[in-house]
Design a protein around this motif. Structure first.
Motif, PDB file in Angstrom:
ATOM      1  N   VAL A 123       1.107  -1.284  -0.108  1.00  0.00           N
ATOM      2  CA  VAL A 123      -0.187  -0.418   0.367  1.00  0.00           C
ATOM      3  C   VAL A 123       1.158   1.253  -0.001  1.00  0.00           C
ATOM      4  CG1 VAL A 123      -1.755   1.700   1.298  1.00  0.00           C
ATOM      5  CG2 VAL A 123      -1.928  -1.197   1.134  1.00  0.00           C
ATOM      6  N   PHE A 124       0.835   2.004  -1.013  1.00  0.00           N
ATOM      7  CA  PHE A 124       1.928   3.084  -1.346  1.00  0.00           C
ATOM      8  C   PHE A 124       0.177   4.492  -0.183  1.00  0.00           C
ATOM      9  CE2 PHE A 124       3.481   0.878  -4.958  1.00  0.00           C
ATOM     10  CZ  PHE A 124       4.559   1.053  -3.994  1.00  0.00           C
ATOM     11  N   CYS A 125       0.328   5.321   0.350  1.00  0.00           N
ATOM     12  CA  CYS A 125      -0.620   6.051   0.840  1.00  0.00           C
ATOM     13  C   CYS A 125       0.322   7.327   1.842  1.00  0.00           C
ATOM     14  CB  CYS A 125      -1.389   5.588   1.989  1.00  0.00           C
ATOM     15  SG  CYS A 125      -1.241   4.931   2.915  1.00  0.00           S
ATOM     16  N   GLY A 126      -0.046   8.248   1.995  1.00  0.00           N
ATOM     17  CA  GLY A 126      -0.192   9.273   2.298  1.00  0.00           C
ATOM     18  C   GLY A 126       0.973   9.178   3.706  1.00  0.00           C
ATOM     19  N   PHE A 162       7.880  -2.848  -3.523  1.00  0.00           N
ATOM     20  CA  PHE A 162       7.968  -4.586  -4.751  1.00  0.00           C
ATOM     21  C   PHE A 162       8.073  -4.927  -4.451  1.00  0.00           C
ATOM     22  CE2 PHE A 162       9.711  -5.809  -8.826  1.00  0.00           C
ATOM     23  CZ  PHE A 162       8.272  -6.451  -8.975  1.00  0.00           C
ATOM     24  N   ALA A 163       9.032  -5.625  -4.500  1.00  0.00           N
ATOM     25  CA  ALA A 163       9.196  -7.773  -4.433  1.00  0.00           C
ATOM     26  C   ALA A 163       8.191  -8.145  -3.652  1.00  0.00           C
ATOM     27  CB  ALA A 163      10.285  -7.801  -3.853  1.00  0.00           C
ATOM     28  N   LEU A 164       8.142  -7.014  -2.367  1.00  0.00           N
ATOM     29  CA  LEU A 164       6.745  -8.402  -1.439  1.00  0.00           C
ATOM     30  C   LEU A 164       5.432  -8.354  -1.328  1.00  0.00           C
ATOM     31  CD1 LEU A 164       8.898  -7.579   1.773  1.00  0.00           C
ATOM     32  CD2 LEU A 164       8.937  -9.280   0.068  1.00  0.00           C
ATOM     33  N   GLY A 165       5.053  -7.362  -2.361  1.00  0.00           N
ATOM     34  CA  GLY A 165       3.854  -6.590  -3.077  1.00  0.00           C
ATOM     35  C   GLY A 165       3.184  -8.099  -4.143  1.00  0.00           C
ATOM     36  N   ASP A 166       2.470  -8.790  -3.970  1.00  0.00           N
ATOM     37  CA  ASP A 166       1.449  -9.137  -5.089  1.00  0.00           C
ATOM     38  C   ASP A 166       0.869  -8.938  -5.527  1.00  0.00           C
ATOM     39  OD1 ASP A 166       2.042 -11.871  -4.004  1.00  0.00           O
ATOM     40  OD2 ASP A 166       1.545 -12.013  -2.242  1.00  0.00           O
ATOM     41  N   ALA A 167       0.326  -7.546  -5.084  1.00  0.00           N
ATOM     42  CA  ALA A 167      -0.562  -6.761  -5.770  1.00  0.00           C
ATOM     43  C   ALA A 167      -0.764  -4.923  -5.294  1.00  0.00           C
ATOM     44  CB  ALA A 167      -2.249  -6.597  -5.564  1.00  0.00           C
ATOM     45  N   PHE A 168      -0.508  -3.743  -5.446  1.00  0.00           N
ATOM     46  CA  PHE A 168       0.179  -2.232  -5.107  1.00  0.00           C
ATOM     47  C   PHE A 168      -1.523  -1.770  -5.024  1.00  0.00           C
ATOM     48  CE2 PHE A 168       3.277  -3.889  -7.906  1.00  0.00           C
ATOM     49  CZ  PHE A 168       4.200  -4.174  -6.341  1.00  0.00           C
ATOM     50  N   VAL A 169      -1.318  -1.028  -3.862  1.00  0.00           N
ATOM     51  CA  VAL A 169      -2.865  -0.719  -3.907  1.00  0.00           C
ATOM     52  C   VAL A 169      -2.516   0.761  -3.271  1.00  0.00           C
ATOM     53  CG1 VAL A 169      -4.504   0.131  -2.397  1.00  0.00           C
ATOM     54  CG2 VAL A 169      -4.605  -2.316  -2.922  1.00  0.00           C
ATOM     55  N   VAL A 170      -3.029   2.288  -4.345  1.00  0.00           N
ATOM     56  CA  VAL A 170      -2.339   3.324  -4.153  1.00  0.00           C
ATOM     57  C   VAL A 170      -3.788   4.224  -3.554  1.00  0.00           C
ATOM     58  CG1 VAL A 170      -1.591   5.537  -5.289  1.00  0.00           C
ATOM     59  CG2 VAL A 170      -1.151   3.480  -6.316  1.00  0.00           C
ATOM     60  N   MET A 171      -3.758   4.252  -1.984  1.00  0.00           N
ATOM     61  CA  MET A 171      -4.762   5.691  -1.060  1.00  0.00           C
ATOM     62  C   MET A 171      -4.336   6.758  -1.479  1.00  0.00           C
ATOM     63  SD  MET A 171      -6.836   3.755   0.116  1.00  0.00           S
ATOM     64  CE  MET A 171      -7.216   4.189   1.607  1.00  0.00           C
ATOM     65  N   PRO A 172      -4.883   7.895  -1.237  1.00  0.00           N
ATOM     66  CA  PRO A 172      -4.407   9.955  -1.133  1.00  0.00           C
ATOM     67  C   PRO A 172      -3.260   9.482  -0.561  1.00  0.00           C
ATOM     68  CG  PRO A 172      -6.654   9.439  -0.675  1.00  0.00           C
ATOM     69  CD  PRO A 172      -6.468   7.411  -0.847  1.00  0.00           C
ATOM     70  N   GLY A 173      -2.282  10.470  -1.323  1.00  0.00           N
ATOM     71  CA  GLY A 173      -1.133  10.754  -0.741  1.00  0.00           C
ATOM     72  C   GLY A 173      -0.222  11.613  -1.384  1.00  0.00           C
ATOM     73  N   GLY A 174       0.878  12.006  -1.013  1.00  0.00           N
ATOM     74  CA  GLY A 174       1.384  13.615  -1.776  1.00  0.00           C
ATOM     75  C   GLY A 174       2.654  12.875  -2.090  1.00  0.00           C
ATOM     76  N   LEU A 175       4.067  13.839  -2.396  1.00  0.00           N
ATOM     77  CA  LEU A 175       4.647  13.202  -3.445  1.00  0.00           C
ATOM     78  C   LEU A 175       5.518  12.058  -3.211  1.00  0.00           C
ATOM     79  CD1 LEU A 175       6.790  16.957  -3.574  1.00  0.00           C
ATOM     80  CD2 LEU A 175       4.725  15.985  -4.897  1.00  0.00           C
TER      81      LEU A 175
END
Length: 183
Positions: free
Chosen positions: A8-11, A97-110
């Protein structure tokens, strides 16, 4: 094969509306409830920390990946299932990247944009075929989509770039989509 893992990528902040925090709480609880392991940036700040806390509170597994310099700034989330300390932001992203089977992008900044663009670029270059799901909390993903559309319209990317990611309206839709990916 190990547990299905979602990066998960998020703020690292909360944004200007309580809805973002509530979405992070719902994502964390939903991942844990479905037996999916969270992989995230390792910080105990903002939406990132909120998501991890919700997974842990619901009894789920959490792997944090944090560069040493951020750990030294005391933003590390203590008590995770596993904490991986890296030497740089670049190494952190490779591990996320290596550890994820899928990516979820939630709100965030730069930082969220950086991670998202890099993972999309890697997919475009054929370095992976993993699903990338943007969660459009309060319309947050719409400007990102417009940026991609403008890039295509100006001839800097091929129309196929649209297929590198999916946009869903809310956390429930993201969790449902993850279930179909996991199979």
């Amino acid at each position: 094969m190990g547990r299905f893992s979602v990066t998960v990528f998020c703020g690292a902040s909360f944004g200007g509306d309580e809805t973002y925090k509530n979405a992070a709480l719902a994502l964390g609880a939903g991942l844990a409830g479905r037996g999916m392991r969270l992989v995230f940036g390792g910080g105990n700040v903002g939406l990132m920390g909120t998501t991890a806390g919700a997974v842990m509170e619901a009894g789920g597994e959490v792997v944090g990946i944090i560069p040493d310099f951020l750990r030294q700034k005391e933003v590390e989330y203590h008590g995770l299932t596993e904490l991986i300390v890296t030497d740089s932001m670049h190494t952190r992203k490779r591990r996320l990247f290596a550890l994820g089977d899928a990516f979820v992008v939630m709100p965030g900044g730069l930082g969220t944009f950086d991670e998202t663009i890099e993972i999309l670029t890697w997919k475009q270059l054929g370095q992976h075929g993993k699903p990338i799901i943007l969660v459009d909390v309060l319309g947050w993903a719409q400007n990102f989509v417009r940026m991609i559309e403008e890039t295509i319209a100006r001839g800097f990317a091929k129309p196929e770039v649209r297929g590198l990611f999916e946009v869903v309206d809310n956390v429930a839709a993201a969790l449902d989509r993850l279930e179909t990916i996991r199979g």
